[in-house]
Design an enzyme around this catalytic site. Structure first.
Site, PDB file in Angstrom:
ATOM      1  N   LYS A  37       6.327  -6.458  -1.676  1.00 55.67           N
ATOM      2  CA  LYS A  37       6.025  -5.965  -3.026  1.00 55.67           C
ATOM      3  C   LYS A  37       6.366  -4.490  -3.236  1.00 55.67           C
ATOM      4  CE  LYS A  37       1.162  -5.035  -2.139  1.00 55.67           C
ATOM      5  NZ  LYS A  37      -0.144  -5.687  -1.938  1.00 55.67           N
ATOM      6  N   ARG A 130     -12.525  -7.347  -3.787  1.00 55.09           N
ATOM      7  CA  ARG A 130     -11.412  -7.665  -4.666  1.00 55.09           C
ATOM      8  C   ARG A 130     -11.425  -9.183  -4.803  1.00 55.09           C
ATOM      9  NH1 ARG A 130      -5.246  -5.648  -3.798  1.00 55.09           N
ATOM     10  NH2 ARG A 130      -5.030  -7.750  -2.977  1.00 55.09           N
TER      11      ARG A 130
HETATM   12  C1  LIG Z   1      -0.456  -5.798  -0.644  1.00 48.52           C
HETATM   13  C2  LIG Z   1      -1.106  -6.921   0.040  1.00 48.52           C
HETATM   14  C3  LIG Z   1      -0.913  -7.124   1.399  1.00 48.52           C
HETATM   15  C4  LIG Z   1      -0.094  -6.175   2.263  1.00 48.52           C
HETATM   16  O1  LIG Z   1      -0.796  -4.990   2.468  1.00 48.52           O
HETATM   17  P1  LIG Z   1      -0.195  -3.812   3.395  1.00 48.52           P
HETATM   18  O2  LIG Z   1      -1.273  -2.808   3.431  1.00 48.52           O
HETATM   19  O3  LIG Z   1       1.027  -3.341   2.712  1.00 48.52           O
HETATM   20  O4  LIG Z   1       0.089  -4.400   4.713  1.00 48.52           O
HETATM   21  C5  LIG Z   1      -1.514  -8.226   1.987  1.00 48.52           C
HETATM   22  N1  LIG Z   1      -2.272  -9.073   1.276  1.00 48.52           N
HETATM   23  C6  LIG Z   1      -2.488  -8.922  -0.042  1.00 48.52           C
HETATM   24  C7  LIG Z   1      -3.340  -9.894  -0.759  1.00 48.52           C
HETATM   25  C8  LIG Z   1      -1.931  -7.822  -0.707  1.00 48.52           C
HETATM   26  O5  LIG Z   1      -2.149  -7.670  -2.012  1.00 48.52           O
END
Ligand SMILES: *Cc1c(COP(=O)(O)O)cnc(C)c1O
Length: 354
Positions: A37, A130
């Site tokens: 992302k 969350r």
């Molecule tokens: C962004 C995200 C991740 C990845 O997180 P990082 O800190 O970039 O490793 C994993 N799971 C969810 C649900 C996320 O939104």
């Protein structure tokens, strides 16, 4: 003519980080979901993650996952699906993270229409506040999910250190493990995925403190920046500088450091404050808040000071630098997760992969 501003992405460094972290996870029977992302769904990066050994690709936007159709790994949507996108989710996504039974019911209906079985990971709330269902609602959810013919419960997962800043521990991930035992025993099924969080879970792994049943991590930041995110520690053996930003100087003059006249509000409705340091050499760079929040940038030439930014201009104090900058010169910046996320989303910023 090279175009600026541009983000330079060193794919070889990212590939090595991915290989290193996938191998480390594999030693503990953990599969990696490579999260893309922060690159707004770049196929170049996604391909490198797959080459580097991730078992799945994950992104928060279905628009990004759609681009990975030709990459031969399951695609996971890591943000809860919107009702307005159910069709696209069923069509382009193999597995989605979920926490709302009414959405899962819609996925089931749409999957039936498209003659598919859609796999889900049920998210469990374990303190970060969350996404996730409350542990006491699990049986209610399970009864309903089990009655849906076109939904397969692929696993369960948790997300931590995102909203509440809660750090993964043997304790809270142990709870996830216990919940998986409970589901497997009571419903006589096998969960393929027990997903223990994101890059903030790596510190547990490094300390050999990860509960045994956790077999999946969703990694984004650590693959790009070589950093775990519970404490922000660099992971030894990784590259920390796989990306950088280059911006062009469009004005360079000696000016007063204290604005002249009556100070009101700036372009963003804030009352700015200034320190009077007399006359200083200042550079204006062609990038602004429309592309990135300047507080997430760090100049590689440590003698340069970021003074502020408006929509399209970034102002630096360059007086202390040994380098003689000229109009047209390029200034380089280190990036972090926040700045990379914004910059790759700006259509005005070029992305160069090498
Ligand atoms: C962004 C995200 C991740 C990845 O997180 P990082 O800190 O970039 O490793 C994993 N799971 C969810 C649900 C996320 O939104």
């Amino acid at each position: 003519m090279t175009e600026y501003p541009r983000v330079l992405v060193d794919l070889d460094k990212i590939r090595e980080n991915v290989q290193f972290l996938s191998k480390k996870c594999k030693e503990s029977q953990i599969d990696v979901v490579g999260i893309t992302k922060v690159f707004s769904g770049s196929i170049e990066v996604a391909r490198v993650l797959v080459e580097g050994g991730v078992k799945y690709l994950g992104d928060s936007r279905v628009e990004n996952l759609k681009k990975y159709e030709n990459l031969d790994v399951p695609k996971i949507m890591i943000r809860l699906p919107m009702r307005s996108q159910i069709k696209e989710v069923i069509k382009h996504v193999d597995i989605s993270l979920n926490s709302e039974i009414s959405t899962i019911a819609l996925l089931n209906e749409e999957a039936e229409k498209q003659y598919r079985v859609h796999r889900i990971i049920l998210m469990i709330e374990l303190g970060d506040l969350r996404e996730g269902i409350l542990p006491e609602d699990i049986e209610n959810y399970m009864d309903q999910i089990n009655s849906m013919k076109n939904i397969k419960l692929e696993g369960i997962g948790v997300n931590l250190t995102c909203y509440g800043g809660i750090i993964p521990s043997f304790d809270n991930l142990g709870q996830l493990e216990k919940i998986s035992d409970l589901i497997e025993e009571k419903y006589n099924l096998k969960l393929n995925i027990i997903s223990g969080g994101n890059s903030s879970s790596l510190d547990l792994l490094w300390n050999n403190n990860m509960p045994k049943k956790i077999n999946n991590l969703r990694l984004g930041e650590s693959l790009i920046f070589g950093r775990e995110t519970a404490y922000g520690k660099n992971l030894e053996g990784c590259f920390y500088d796989s990306v950088k930003l280059e911006v062009e100087i469009i004005e360079l003059k000696e000016k007063q450091s204290y604005p002249i006249g009556k100070i009101g509000l700036n372009a963003f409705g804030e009352k700015p404050e200034f320190i009077d340091r007399g006359k200083r050499k200042r550079a204006i760079l062609a990038i602004g808040k429309q592309d990135v929040d300047q507080s997430n940038l760090e100049v590689i030439d440590e003698k340069l000071i970021i003074l502020g930014a408006s929509s399209d201009h970034l102002v630096l104090d360059i007086t202390d630098s040994e380098k003689e900058y000229k109009v047209g010169d390029i200034v380089e910046f280190k990036l972090d997760y926040g700045s990379l996320l914004q910059l790759t989303t700006s259509p005005y910023v070029k992305k160069v992969f090498n």
